[in-house]
Design an enzyme around this catalytic site. Structure first.
Site, short mmCIF file in Angstrom:
data_model
loop_
_atom_site.label_atom_id
_atom_site.label_comp_id
_atom_site.label_asym_id
_atom_site.label_seq_id
_atom_site.Cartn_x
_atom_site.Cartn_y
_atom_site.Cartn_z
N GLU A 27 82.36 28.57 58.97
CA GLU A 27 83.80 28.54 59.25
C GLU A 27 84.09 28.76 60.73
O GLU A 27 83.20 29.18 61.49
CB GLU A 27 84.54 29.58 58.41
CG GLU A 27 84.17 31.01 58.76
CD GLU A 27 85.35 31.98 58.73
OE1 GLU A 27 86.42 31.65 59.29
OE2 GLU A 27 85.16 33.07 58.17
N LYS A 159 86.41 43.45 54.51
CA LYS A 159 86.70 44.65 55.30
C LYS A 159 87.64 45.55 54.52
O LYS A 159 88.53 45.07 53.82
CB LYS A 159 87.37 44.26 56.62
CG LYS A 159 86.40 43.72 57.63
CD LYS A 159 86.92 43.91 59.06
CE LYS A 159 85.88 43.43 60.05
NZ LYS A 159 86.12 42.11 60.60
N1 PSU Z 1 87.76 38.89 57.67
C1 PSU Z 1 86.94 39.22 58.68
N2 PSU Z 1 86.81 38.38 59.74
C2 PSU Z 1 87.49 37.19 59.81
C3 PSU Z 1 88.36 36.85 58.71
C4 PSU Z 1 88.47 37.71 57.67
O1 PSU Z 1 86.32 40.28 58.64
O2 PSU Z 1 87.35 36.46 60.80
C5 PSU Z 1 89.08 35.52 58.74
C6 PSU Z 1 88.39 34.52 57.79
O3 PSU Z 1 88.45 33.22 58.36
C7 PSU Z 1 89.26 34.58 56.55
C8 PSU Z 1 90.63 34.79 57.15
O4 PSU Z 1 89.21 33.41 55.75
O5 PSU Z 1 90.41 35.69 58.22
C9 PSU Z 1 91.63 35.36 56.15
O6 PSU Z 1 92.91 35.36 56.71
P1 PSU Z 1 94.19 35.69 55.77
O7 PSU Z 1 94.02 37.13 55.35
O8 PSU Z 1 95.38 35.47 56.64
O9 PSU Z 1 94.12 34.75 54.61
#
Ligand code: PSU
Ligand code: MN
Length: 310
Positions: A27, A159
Site C-alpha cells: 500500500e 495500533k
Molecule cells: N495504521 C498505521 N499506519 C498507517 C495506517 C494505519 O499504523 O499508515 C494507514 C493505512 O493506510 C490504513 C489507513 O489503511 O491508515 C486507515 O485510515 P482510516 O482510519 O482513515 O480509514
C-alpha cells in the site's frame, strides 16, 4: 464494464501475472499519510527488495495522475509523494482521483480493491485501520473492505490508537478470520501482545495458504487477516505508547479533527511524542510483514499450481 480501463501495470508485474508467479501488493497511504519524510522514501526503497529476497514480485499500488498503478518505479513513487494535491484513497475516493487525474496513496481498503482487481492474492502492510476510540462512529473503511475482498492481508494488528476489542468484534461479525502468525494473541502494532485472542493460529506460510484455500473454496468472499507481532528485538513494552496515545486523542478532540484526517493526525502525534524508537519499530515490522507476505504468496502459488514432477 471495463474495470481494467484505469489500471497501469508495471512490466515485471505483468510478467509475474502471466507465469502465475507469486506477487505481493504493497500500500502507499503509509508513504503519503503514515510516515514522515524521509522515512517514507526509505521505506519505499526497502520494502520491495524484502519481497524479492523471499521469492515474490512486489506490486506497489497507488494513484498517479488519475491512473491506478500496480507496480510503481522509484520515480513514480517519488512523484506521487510530492503531488500538489495528494489524496488518501479508500473505496469512495477512486472516482474523484481518476476523474480529476489526481494522485494519492491507497489505504488498506483502496489497496485491497486494486489488488483484487489485479488478481494479486497477498498484500503486506503495517497496521490496518479499525474502530476508533473517538470520535464516536469513526470506523475505518478498511473493515468493510476486509469483509468483502478475498485477499490475504499481512499486518502487525492495529495500533492501540484504536479500540482493539471493538475492531476484533467487527472482524468477527464480518467473517474475517484473524490468523495469528506464530502467535495466539492479536498484536498491538508496537507491542507484541494486546491480551486479545486471534481466531486461529498458523505457524508456517503453507498453513496460511491452506486456510485461505479452504476459506475461498467455500465461496466465502472475505479477506484473511494474518497478524504477526513486531520482531522481538524492536517491539516496545505495551504500556510505553499508552500515554502518547491518550495525549494524541485529547488533542484530536480539542482540535475537532474529523474524517480522513483522524488517523494521520493520531499517527503523527504518537510518532512525535514517542520519538525515534517507535519509528524504528514501525519500519522493522513493515519489513517483517513484507517477508512473511512473500513467503505466504510463494506457498499459495505452489498450492494452486503444484510444480510438475520430473
Ligand atoms: N495504521 C498505521 N499506519 C498507517 C495506517 C494505519 O499504523 O499508515 C494507514 C493505512 O493506510 C490504513 C489507513 O489503511 O491508515 C486507515 O485510515 P482510516 O482510519 O482513515 O480509514
Ligand atoms: Mn475514519
Amino acid at each position: 464494464m471495463n474495470t481494467q480501463k484505469y489500471f497501469e501495470y508495471a512490466p515485471e508485474v505483468s510478467k509475474a501475472k502471466q507465469s502465475a508467479a507469486p506477487l505481493v501488493a504493497l500500500e502507499t497511504t503509509v508513504l503519503t499519510h503514515g510516515l514522515p519524510y524521509p522515512q517514507n522514501v526509505q521505506l519505499a526503497q526497502n520494502m520491495e527488495p524484502e519481497v524479492r529476497k523471499h521469492g515474490a514480485t512486489p506490486a506497489t499500488i497507488g494513484i498517479l495522475d488519475g491512473l491506478i498503478h500496480v507496480g510503481m518505479s522509484a520515480d513514480q513513487i517519488e512523484r506521487m509523494i510530492n503531488a500538489k494535491k495528494l489524496r488518501k484513497i479508500s473505496r469512495r475516493d477512486f472516482a474523484p482521483a481518476i476523474a480529476r487525474k489526481e494522485s494519492g496513496g491507497t489505504t488498506v481498503a483502496g489497496t485491497l480493491i486494486a489488488a483484487h482487481a489485479a488478481g494479486i492474492p497477498v498484500f503486506a502492510t503495517g497496521g490496518i485501520g479499525g474502530v476508533h476510540r473517538s470520535p464516536a462512529f469513526d470506523i475505518s473503511a478498511d473493515l468493510p473492505e476486509l469483509s468483502r475482498t478475498p485477499v490475504i492481508v499481512v499486518c502487525a494488528g492495529a495500533k492501540s490508537i484504536l479500540d482493539l476489542p471493538a475492531t476484533l468484534e467487527y472482524l468477527e461479525t464480518a467473517g474475517v478470520p484473524v490468523v495469528g502468525y506464530q502467535t495466539d494473541e492479536f498484536p498491538a502494532f508496537f507491542a507484541a501482545s494486546s491480551g486479545l485472542p486471534v481466531s486461529v493460529r498458523a505457524d508456517s506460510p503453507e498453513e496460511v495458504a491452506a486456510l485461505a484455500d479452504a476459506h475461498w473454496s467455500l465461496g466465502i468472499g472475505s479477506a484473511l487477516l494474518v497478524v504477526a507481532p513486531p520482531p522481538s528485538e524492536s517491539a516496545l513494552p505495551a504500556g510505553d505508547v499508552e500515554n502518547a496515545i491518550a495525549q494524541a486523542l485529547l488533542e484530536a478532540e480539542q482540535q475537532q479533527v474529523r474524517g480522513q484526517a483522524v488517523t494521520p493526525f493520531l499517527l503523527e502525534r504518537v510518532s512525535e511524542l514517542t520519538g525515534k524508537e517507535s519509528l524504528e519499530t514501525n519500519l522493522a515490522l513493515l519489513l517483517n510483514n513484507a517477508r512473511i507476505a512473500a513467503q505466504i504468496s510463494v506457498a499459495y502459488a505452489r498450492l494452486k499450481n503444484p510444480p510438475l514432477r520430473a
